[in-house]
Design a protein around this motif. Sequence first.
Motif, PDB file in Angstrom:
ATOM      1  N   ASP A 327      42.196 -42.603  19.243  1.00  0.00           N
ATOM      2  CA  ASP A 327      42.024 -41.686  19.324  1.00  0.00           C
ATOM      3  C   ASP A 327      43.027 -40.674  19.611  1.00  0.00           C
ATOM      4  O   ASP A 327      43.914 -41.067  20.074  1.00  0.00           O
ATOM      5  N   GLY A 328      42.821 -39.493  19.308  1.00  0.00           N
ATOM      6  CA  GLY A 328      44.338 -38.274  19.622  1.00  0.00           C
ATOM      7  C   GLY A 328      44.269 -37.850  21.095  1.00  0.00           C
ATOM      8  O   GLY A 328      44.856 -37.782  21.538  1.00  0.00           O
ATOM      9  N   GLU A 329      42.514 -37.956  21.928  1.00  0.00           N
ATOM     10  CA  GLU A 329      43.194 -38.037  23.166  1.00  0.00           C
ATOM     11  C   GLU A 329      44.311 -39.352  23.562  1.00  0.00           C
ATOM     12  O   GLU A 329      44.499 -38.786  25.441  1.00  0.00           O
ATOM     13  N   ALA A 336      41.471 -32.496  18.434  1.00  0.00           N
ATOM     14  CA  ALA A 336      40.936 -34.129  17.833  1.00  0.00           C
ATOM     15  C   ALA A 336      40.468 -33.165  15.807  1.00  0.00           C
ATOM     16  O   ALA A 336      41.049 -34.006  15.453  1.00  0.00           O
ATOM     17  N   GLU A 337      40.870 -32.696  15.718  1.00  0.00           N
ATOM     18  CA  GLU A 337      41.063 -32.392  13.887  1.00  0.00           C
ATOM     19  C   GLU A 337      41.874 -32.296  13.569  1.00  0.00           C
ATOM     20  O   GLU A 337      42.172 -32.824  12.180  1.00  0.00           O
ATOM     21  N   LEU A 338      43.510 -31.905  14.444  1.00  0.00           N
ATOM     22  CA  LEU A 338      44.924 -31.875  13.946  1.00  0.00           C
ATOM     23  C   LEU A 338      44.795 -33.978  14.136  1.00  0.00           C
ATOM     24  O   LEU A 338      45.798 -33.925  13.031  1.00  0.00           O
ATOM     25  N   PHE A 339      44.508 -34.540  14.735  1.00  0.00           N
ATOM     26  CA  PHE A 339      44.753 -36.206  14.559  1.00  0.00           C
ATOM     27  C   PHE A 339      44.168 -36.688  13.814  1.00  0.00           C
ATOM     28  O   PHE A 339      44.146 -37.218  12.653  1.00  0.00           O
ATOM     29  N   ARG A 340      42.553 -35.917  13.007  1.00  0.00           N
ATOM     30  CA  ARG A 340      41.933 -36.906  12.154  1.00  0.00           C
ATOM     31  C   ARG A 340      42.568 -36.619  10.661  1.00  0.00           C
ATOM     32  O   ARG A 340      42.644 -36.916   9.812  1.00  0.00           O
TER      33      ARG A 340
END
Length: 861
Positions: A327-329, A336-340
């Motif tokens: 995941d983004g973390e 988190a939205e950018l990583f999605r």
Amino acid sequence: MDDQKSIAAASAQGEPGRPAEQALDLIARVVAAIELTPLVAVHSVDRAGRVRFWNHTCAQLYGVAAEQALGQPLLQLLRPQQRAAEHAAALEQVWQSGRPSPARDWQVRSAAGRQLWVYSSMFPVYRGGELQQIFSMDIDVTARRREEGALLSVGANFRQMFDKSSDAILVIERDRIAELNPAALALFDCADAGRMLGKSLADFSPLRQDGGALSAQAGLAMAQQAHRLGNWRYDWRYTSCGGRPFWAEVLLTSITLDHEFLFYAVVRDISARKQAEQRLYLAAQVFENSRDAILLADRLPSVIAVNQAYSATTGRGPAEMVGQALDGERVGIEDAELFRQIWGEMSELGHWQGEIWAQRRGGERYPAWLSLAAIADQQGAVANYMLILSDISERKRSEETTRHLAEHDFLTDLPNRVLLLDRLSLSLTAARRNHSMLAILFLDLDRFKHINDTLGHHVGDLLLKEVAARLVKCVRAVDTVSRQGGDEFVIILADIGGIDQAAHVAASVLQSITQTYELEQHRLDVTTSIGISIFPDDGADIETLVKNADLAMYHAKEGGRNRFQFFNAEMNAQIVERVAFENGLRCALREGQFELEFQPEIDVASGATVGAEALIRWRHPQLGRLLPERFIGVAEDCGLMVAIGNWVLREACRQARRWQEEGRPLVVAVNISLAQLVQNNLPHSVAEALQVSGLAPGLLELELTEAIIMRQGGAASAKLQALRALGVGLTIDDFGTGYSRLGHLRDYPVDKLKIDRSFMADLASEPGDAAVATAIIGVARSLKLIVVAEGVETAAQLQFLRHHGCDRYQGRYIAPAALESAPQSASLDGAAPMNGAASLDGAAPPPQPPPRADGAEGPAA
């Protein structure tokens, strides 16, 4: 030939009805027919073995002329090369039994030295009840025997190859092994063929292949592919008779033998190659010694490995990462939205890369370059994901030394918009301080898109570079030439003495730009349009000055291009009016401010009204009733033509339905704009308007100008066919103004042609216009199209049309009979009568008065 006559005579002397005589009679006729046959060599011998008959084909086949063969012993002319005794016995058997011999192949050598294979039949011929001759009918089968010999040789060679091949070869019949070579036994570790014959290849495979598919089902799919394509190559996991697993490459070929389908399988052990590929594959993914941080994940995705550089860069080691969900973390992306979003794009395209801000485990933020890629397995399914994270802090610091690249256009090396605004700000500050003037020149190359579309972007780029070089030579060192993007350039003239200096530079630019360009093999002549704004008269800030220069450039283009134009207040007023019109049009659609008028279409012969053309008006709240030429151009620019056109279509259908219910069915014509024709759902909009109104398709006509159809090119015919399939009529409006080939009319499913009103105005004084109108009428009649003349204003024009066979007309002049047949409900509320008016595309004349009973013109509407 004489022998033929004697045979026929012998037939006549025999006792009628006996089988031999009937055969003799039949042979006599057949011999006469085949004397010159090109396929069968016919000859006969008497009891002494001498030739009595020798046809033309014999002469060609054996190389002996008939005159040389007749009377000679047959054995001197044709000598059997194999089974000579058997051939003599067969001939003697015919003499003894009096019956034909079965057809057989014989190898013979002719007197001319030719060695041949012939397919020969021998027939007895009687005369007076006694056997006199034996006829032989020979067909050359030398080529066939050679082919058979070649096939036997190929078969022997193939068998040797089959037995001695180092690749395992198996013949599969009905999914069972029917035959296999020694190499197959060795590959599958089987002691004898009995262990494999009669079994399926799936019996020597694990239950499932690596992709998870059942071996039996996957093997059937491979066989189907081979049967469909002829052959199919694939990798497969097998298990030997001794239980040893191995990888093999299989080439499965579909063949037909004795009308049955077989498969020919060549199996090659590739276990070593697979192992090497696997080692290389894993080594390429892990890349443990890479300076870039690398993370590997499975298809879930869960982290399966990180390298040392990843731990060093992010502060997150294998113990913390392996087995955890990706995941983004864990990547270090705070948002988190950018990583999605990144993951979504990567899943769609298979890869993603870009610059991000990442965070180390301790909280330190750093610029990074992130690359994500999906890795597919042998079957094409996603098996793993690879993430590469590069710390670009050093690169970012080095970019400070390459500011030039960020502030200059990559193609022309001119200052880009960023540097232009910076320099313009400095120039304005200096102009305010020194109370001096400053000029901005906004340039746009004329028709540059046409160059890109026809010659390619490479030539367009070369042109932009050359234009940039010429512009720099036209200004001083203190001035700035900038490329804004595309074919737009901006020039800042700092500290000018007056507007005449700006005009002088603009004239120099025009002269320089219009000089011929030689770009590779192309010679181009290019023009430009220039807009000029002056500080402080035309604006006190950057945004206003640039906007006004851009606006002046737009007016220079409208004024004919290849010119320069200074900004003035009137231009701004026009823009304000245009914006107000655009907002007003949107409001008009919402509040129902549009209305329709209808111009009658009149039959020339009877004078009866047979149809009406729907014409739009805008009842503006402040400006009153507006004609299309005031607002259609704005509607086209702001993208409202489809909505307005669909409104006209619906309202016209409703009005035509009301006329029909009143007992006066008239065909209503609606103009279709280019924007409507370009859209893909025009047939749906037409069908919907017909359905909602309840109007029969035959009472609706769609009018398209010749220019609109030409702009659609080859796509026009298919779109018109789709409209015609709805059952509506199609009309080409303004015909004669678009310069299209008349041959195109055969490609379009149209019903009518409308002669443009420009050809009607000067029929009497312009013979050319009369000739064009006459020609259009002739073309329409030859193609069985209805022809309608627009703009008829006088009785003389109507008489001209009647004399030359025109079917219908529209215009100010309306015969009394048309008044009697025209319904008096025309506008949206049904209150206004029909009258001539402008069409939807704005091409018709100003509004006309309603017709009077005497045909004269009434007061202006």
